[in-house]
Design a protein around this motif. Structure first.
Motif, PDB file in Angstrom:
ATOM      1  N   THR A 168       1.127  -0.952  -0.280  1.00 45.95           N
ATOM      2  CA  THR A 168      -0.119  -0.313   0.212  1.00 45.95           C
ATOM      3  C   THR A 168       0.470   1.272  -0.266  1.00 45.95           C
ATOM      4  O   THR A 168       0.562   2.095  -0.184  1.00 45.95           O
ATOM      5  N   SER A 169       2.300   0.810   1.025  1.00 41.50           N
ATOM      6  CA  SER A 169       2.439   1.976   0.428  1.00 41.50           C
ATOM      7  C   SER A 169       3.959   2.162  -0.733  1.00 41.50           C
ATOM      8  O   SER A 169       4.730   0.681  -0.747  1.00 41.50           O
ATOM      9  N   ASP A 171       6.992   3.857  -0.520  1.00 41.95           N
ATOM     10  CA  ASP A 171       8.383   2.935  -0.033  1.00 41.95           C
ATOM     11  C   ASP A 171       8.309   1.902   0.222  1.00 41.95           C
ATOM     12  O   ASP A 171       9.254   1.741   0.942  1.00 41.95           O
ATOM     13  N   SER A 173       6.983   0.183   2.918  1.00 36.45           N
ATOM     14  CA  SER A 173       7.760   0.293   4.858  1.00 36.45           C
ATOM     15  C   SER A 173       6.242  -0.642   5.153  1.00 36.45           C
ATOM     16  O   SER A 173       6.129  -0.966   6.063  1.00 36.45           O
ATOM     17  N   THR A 174       4.881  -1.039   3.980  1.00 36.32           N
ATOM     18  CA  THR A 174       3.890  -1.393   4.615  1.00 36.32           C
ATOM     19  C   THR A 174       3.692  -2.865   3.432  1.00 36.32           C
ATOM     20  O   THR A 174       3.691  -2.242   1.916  1.00 36.32           O
ATOM     21  N   ALA A 223      -1.976   5.715  -3.078  1.00 35.27           N
ATOM     22  CA  ALA A 223      -0.715   6.010  -3.041  1.00 35.27           C
ATOM     23  C   ALA A 223      -0.142   5.742  -4.474  1.00 35.27           C
ATOM     24  O   ALA A 223       0.765   5.903  -5.046  1.00 35.27           O
TER      25      ALA A 223
END
Length: 259
Positions: A168-169, A171, A173-174, A223
């Motif tokens: 979902t991100s 970057d 991170s998730t 995103a």
């Protein structure tokens, strides 16, 4: 042909198509007929429009930063042509890696990026997984990757199951989810898949095996909408430790297309 050490994209041709939420183009600019257009190696699956990430560095060593062939070409033993015109991918569990991954791969990267959530785009293939790495029996056989270090959506084969994972991100991170699509596919058994990146906020993933098609729909996280995506396909094995030189993943593609 040349080596580089930055990850690019690669795609092949003529695969069965499962209906998507958007029209699938049959324009020859997108679906390349191997019989009429191949210039590198004879066969049914074309490498036109793809680059190839290798599990070796630019010196041919199984260490360091993965090299990329621009454009893609058969390169034994990593990518070879079968007697019937398919492509056999071999990725050892120990080898060179891309900048943001700890897993060696032999993978095609499509040279035509698209906007996620924009006009519809489809990756379609027929594959058979013939060998799994020992430590982690999991191979990514198709994906949507954005330009940064994070793949948005992965299609994976793990011990007879085909499933998808997504984030979902941007970057990384998730890691949002994991959804099984179909099970009971033995090694050496051919099956087909499509990844349909639709207009708007959905991606349809379909897998067909023994005449049965299962489909899952994933909602594109906000995103990722409007970011650049690219299709990748091949043998992105997920082991990071090796029991020896014969340990790794092996996949045969008998059809592949992207539009």
């Amino acid at each position: 042909m040349k080596f580089t050490t930055s990850l690019m994209t690669v795609v092949l041709a003529t695969a069965p198509v499962v209906a998507c939420s958007h029209p699938v183009s049959t324009d020859s600019a997108h679906l390349v007929s191997a019989a009429s257009t191949r210039q590198d190696v004879g066969g049914d699956v074309s490498l036109s429009g793809w680059d190839l990430t290798l599990p070796v560095n630019s010196a041919g060593e199984l260490s360091g930063t993965a090299a990329v062939l621009h454009p893609a070409a058969v390169d034994a033993p990593w990518l070879t042509r079968t007697s019937t015109g398919g492509l056999e991918f071999w990725a050892p569990a120990a080898g060179a890696e891309t900048a943001h991954s700890g897993h060696p791969r032999t993978e095609l990267v499509n040279a035509s990026p698209f906007t996620i959530g924009g006009a519809g785009h489809t990756l379609a293939a027929t594959v058979a997984v013939t060998q799994l790495p020992i430590a982690t029996p999991d191979i990514v056989i198709g994906q949507i990757h954005e330009p940064g270090p994070v793949p948005y959506l992965l299609l994976r084969y793990e011990s007879g199951r085909v499933f998808t994972t997504w984030r979902t991100s941007v970057d990384g991170s998730t890691k949002a989810g994991r959804q099984q699509i179909i099970s009971g596919i033995a090694l050496n058994s051919p099956f087909s898949y499509t990844i349909c990146a639709n207009i708007g906020h959905t991606v349809d993933i379909s897998v067909t095996y023994n005449g049965i098609t299962k489909t899952e729909t994933v909602t594109v996280p906000t995103a990722f909408v409007g970011t650049e995506g690219r299709f990748q396909a091949g043998d992105y094995q997920q082991a990071s430790t090796s029991t020896g030189p014969d340990d790794g993943g092996r996949v045969i593609f008998t059809a592949l297309s992207a539009n």
